[in-house]
Write a protein that holds these residues in place. Structure first.
Motif, PDB file in Angstrom:
ATOM      1  N   LEU A 328       3.326 -39.580  44.114  1.00  0.00           N
ATOM      2  CA  LEU A 328       2.175 -39.262  43.284  1.00  0.00           C
ATOM      3  C   LEU A 328       1.807 -40.400  42.341  1.00  0.00           C
ATOM      4  O   LEU A 328       0.657 -40.545  41.966  1.00  0.00           O
TER       5      LEU A 328
ATOM      6  N   TYR B 115      -1.745 -28.099  45.353  1.00  0.00           N
ATOM      7  CA  TYR B 115      -2.444 -28.953  44.389  1.00  0.00           C
ATOM      8  C   TYR B 115      -1.804 -30.335  44.340  1.00  0.00           C
ATOM      9  O   TYR B 115      -2.494 -31.349  44.256  1.00  0.00           O
ATOM     10  N   ARG B 119      -2.902 -34.313  47.355  1.00  0.00           N
ATOM     11  CA  ARG B 119      -3.374 -35.602  46.867  1.00  0.00           C
ATOM     12  C   ARG B 119      -3.231 -36.663  47.947  1.00  0.00           C
ATOM     13  O   ARG B 119      -3.866 -37.701  47.890  1.00  0.00           O
ATOM     14  N   ARG B 120      -2.339 -36.427  48.884  1.00  0.00           N
ATOM     15  CA  ARG B 120      -2.150 -37.390  49.961  1.00  0.00           C
ATOM     16  C   ARG B 120      -2.483 -36.704  51.279  1.00  0.00           C
ATOM     17  O   ARG B 120      -2.506 -35.486  51.363  1.00  0.00           O
ATOM     18  N   ARG B 246     -11.383 -31.837  48.604  1.00  0.00           N
ATOM     19  CA  ARG B 246     -10.158 -31.263  48.054  1.00  0.00           C
ATOM     20  C   ARG B 246     -10.201 -29.752  47.833  1.00  0.00           C
ATOM     21  O   ARG B 246      -9.278 -29.039  48.260  1.00  0.00           O
TER      22      ARG B 246
END
Lengths: 343, 398
Positions: A328, B115, B119-120, B246
């Motif tokens: 992240l 969540y 992100r990836r 997203r």
């Protein structure tokens, strides 16, 4: 202080195994662009090479020893390995004792062969398919390899000891000026670490200082241009797949005395090795090695009693936690290159 | 009907008919005959068919539509099971609140994990979900033992509060039920040599499964489903049109997590037990196998895949060497032994080998799974009848 050094040492052997598997994974990913879920199975096959060789060496016939009797008074039946017939009793016993290190010689050709067959027979057809398909087909292959091994060797772990010379522990603390019995470390783990260092060094030297390695590196950077220069890069990449398989296999061979091999050991290591690769940065060889040792050592620190008292359960999840944090905050991993697996 | 197109209505009706008559369809061989071991019409296995069907339908909403390959879906199944069992312990033995809580909890859990993981994308997403699931597994085994029961698993106990239920004086553990109808109660129908078993639990699962199947069809056909497909085919292009992908992927992730939680809750309702091994990553791998084997991105595929794998797991693994010998007994002795030796590694304890080989073959030759195989056969049959209808067969027959 001594506790810290002990934990670093404890982390080294697991870290070495992670680093070796992750190195092979990265080698395959960097050259062929394939995500190989069957790499853990290669590690396991390597371990079973050692088991096989030690079984071959102890292959024996029964003779009846008239001079000794069992408790009923009958002549005693003695199992004599054929190796002892061929090389004499003492030399034969030494050979059997050194079965695990000898397996290295046995495992290298076997693993290269397995790797090349795998690449030519299956992986070759998956270069153009999406990564998800590569993951799935190699996952299927891993199941198949695992089941084949299970069929021949059974489901139970098979203990295979290290040579007598490396059994027992040695007092590492005395070397560093601590009191005796503060830092005790098994010999074989030290051997494993040294072995891993040699292999890692060998792979890097091979890539850095040979013409073959230079071509492979050029192919990793820009495959098309290398092909336009009239070099058969596919053939070299196939050989690199064999090398990666051999690295994983050797990691497995030497791990046998530390942890008796069973058929699903590969899968257990694979999940962690993928995490290692991602933390190190997809496609980065130094990153894979660095992350392997880093995570191995972190894991052993997290299993210290003081740390567990502070954060219960941390030893179970530390690797995954670190992986999530790294992914992240540094999406490319510790040493990832730009443009590798960006979408 | 119910806002579905003609084709989808037919599909739903076919699935409904199959599910309702499953105790007959899966019991084609008379009891006591040599083929009786292939019967799958007993409640325990039929329940597993539909429960894993629900799990796979939900997984397919994420993987089939958006292309995000999650390797940690079993975590939601586990969370669903645990919350259902806790509901049995604390509130009531009625299955409805248990299943409701299972869905809500796994949905919240999926929201949290999704969540972060979303992100990836690509393999990073797979590894992140895998890491989360393994973390849940490790925690459920060790630190969270007061909540999860650790190695023994979470079980009902005699002195649980169960505040809504009337006090029990009998010494037996209570069983989950639906307003008094016990989930384990069965009725037998004997027709000659055949014994058909109808179980309350199975029909409850079947109704839930049909509802979730209907909802999956609606999702597939909705503008939202269209959006998810757009994400799969080209996320960059979607971004260039000014849309943020997203929220859509996250919604798909949460929905599929809730499906998994529903499956987990049902599992706990059939057998009020929950163990950490349900969250292990091989369980996540299993649902991937089911979906791929049946057909990714198709409606019926995941259900077929789930049925096939569970059937193989329970039936194929029961065949042993003696049964094989009796099958090939008509052959000369040498030949019989030879064939048994060849077949033996693939059955019984070795059924995983068959599964792995089958799975590889499907990924290599039939990326669309069993559904694609069916379509190809149908096309070949139809093509022989009339060549001019070729153009009609190119649309996907989901």
């Amino acid at each position: 202080m001594d506790a810290i050094i002990l934990q670093i040492l404890n982390g080294l052997d697991k870290g070495s195994a992670y680093a070796l598997i992750a190195l092979g994974l990265t080698l395959i990913f960097g050259t062929l662009g394939v995500v190989n879920f069957a790499h853990g199975a290669l590690f396991m096959i390597g371990a079973f090479c050692a088991v096989t060789l030690s079984r071959i060496l102890t292959f024996s016939h029964t003779i009846i020893d008239e001079s000794r009797t069992d408790f009923l008074g009958n002549p005693l039946k003695v199992q004599v390995p054929y190796v002892q017939d061929f090389f004499g009793e003492a030399a034969g016993a030494t050979i059997i004792d050194w079965a695990v290190p000898l397996s290295i010689l046995f495992a290298i050709p076997v693993m290269i062969l397995v790797g090349v067959v795998m690449e030519r027979g299956l992986i070759k057809h998956f270069y153009k398919r999406p990564h998800a398909d590569q993951i799935l087909v190699t996952f299927g292959l891993a199941i198949v390899l695992q089941e084949i091994i299970k069929y021949f060797f059974g489901a139970n772990p098979i203990p295979t000891p290290a040579p007598d010379a490396f059994r027992g522990s040695f007092d590492f603390g005395v070397l560093l000026g601590f009191e005796a019995n503060q830092i005790i470390y098994p010999y074989w783990r030290l051997v494993y670490f040294a072995f891993a260092a040699v292999i890692i060094g060998g792979v890097f030297a091979f890539l850095q200082f040979t013409t073959f390695g230079m071509v492979v590196r050029a192919g990793m950077a820009d495959r098309e241009t290398v092909q336009l220069l009239g070099i058969n890069i596919d053939k070299r990449f196939t050989i690199m797949f064999g090398v990666a398989a051999a690295v994983a296999g050797l990691a497995g061979v030497m791990y046998v005395p530390i942890n008796p091999p069973n058929y699903h050991m590969g899968m257990d290591f694979l999940v962690l090795s993928f995490v290692v690769v991602v933390v190190g940065g997809m496609g980065s060889l130094p990153g894979a090695v660095l992350a392997g040792f880093l995570l191995g050592i972190l894991e052993s620190f997290a299993s210290m009693k003081e740390v567990i008292d502070l954060v219960p359960g941390i030893n179970q999840i530390i690797i995954y936690l670190v992986a999530i944090l790294i992914l992240l905050t540094r999406p490319r991993g510790l040493m990832g290159r730009k443009g590798v697996m960006e979408d | 009907m119910l806002g579905l197109g003609k084709k989808d209505t037919t599909l739903l009706l076919i699935v409904a008919a199959l599910v309702v008559f499953a105790p007959f369809i899966l019991n084609p061989f008379p009891g006591g005959s040599g083929m009786a071991q292939f019967n799958a019409g007993y409640p325990d296995l039929m329940q597993r068919f539909v429960i894993f069907g629900i799990f796979a339908i939900g997984f397919n909403i994420l993987f089939g539509l958006t292309g995000y390959l999650s390797f940690g879906h079993a975590a939601f199944l586990g969370v669903g099971s645990y919350s259902a069992v806790w509901m049995f312990k604390l509130l009531s033995m009625n299955v409805l609140p248990a299943i409701l809580l299972a869905v809500v909890f796994s949905g919240l859990f999926a929201l949290l994990i999704g969540y972060i993981s979303l992100r990836r994308s690509g393999i990073y997403f797979s590894i992140l979900t895998l890491a989360f699931a393994q973390m849940c597994y490790a925690l459920a085994y060790s630190v969270l033992t007061p909540i999860t029961g650790g190695e023994t698993g979470l079980q009902l106990a005699q002195d649980d509060p169960r505040i809504l239920d009337a006090a029990r004086d009998s010494g037996n553990l209570p069983v989950p039920g639906l307003f008094g109808l016990e989930m384990r109660s069965t009725a037998d129908l004997v027709l000659g040599d055949w014994v058909f078993t109808f179980s309350a639990g199975y029909y409850f699962c079947a109704v839930v499964m049909l509802i979730s199947f209907y909802m999956a069809i609606r999702i597939f056909r909705s503008p939202f489903g269209m959006m998810l497909r757009a994400i799969k085919s080209n996320q960059h292009r979607l971004n260039y049109t000014g849309l943020n992908a997203r929220p859509y992927t996250l919604a798909a992730f949460v929905i599929s997590g809730m499906y998994a939680g529903l499956a987990g809750g049902l599992m706990a309702s059939m057998d009020p037990l929950a163990g950490a091994e349900r969250m292990f990553w091989t369980a996540s791998g299993e649902v991937v196998l089911m979906t791929i084997l049946g057909g990714v991105g198709t409606l019926i595929g995941p259900v077929l895949g789930a049925g096939l794998i569970k059937y193989m797991e329970n039936i194929l693994s029961k065949i042993n060497g003696d049964i094989l010998h009796s099958w090939f007994a008509f052959l000369p002795d040498g030949l019989e032994d030879f064939i048994v030796t060849i077949v033996y590694p693939f059955i019984g304890k070795g059924w995983h080998l068959t599964l792995g080989l089958m799975f590889m073959a499907v990924v290599i030759f039939l990326p669309g799974g069993l559904v694609e195989a069916g379509q190809r056969i149908a096309r070949a049959v139809r093509g022989r009848r009339s060549d001019d209808r070729k153009s009609a067969t190119t649309e996907p027959a989901e």
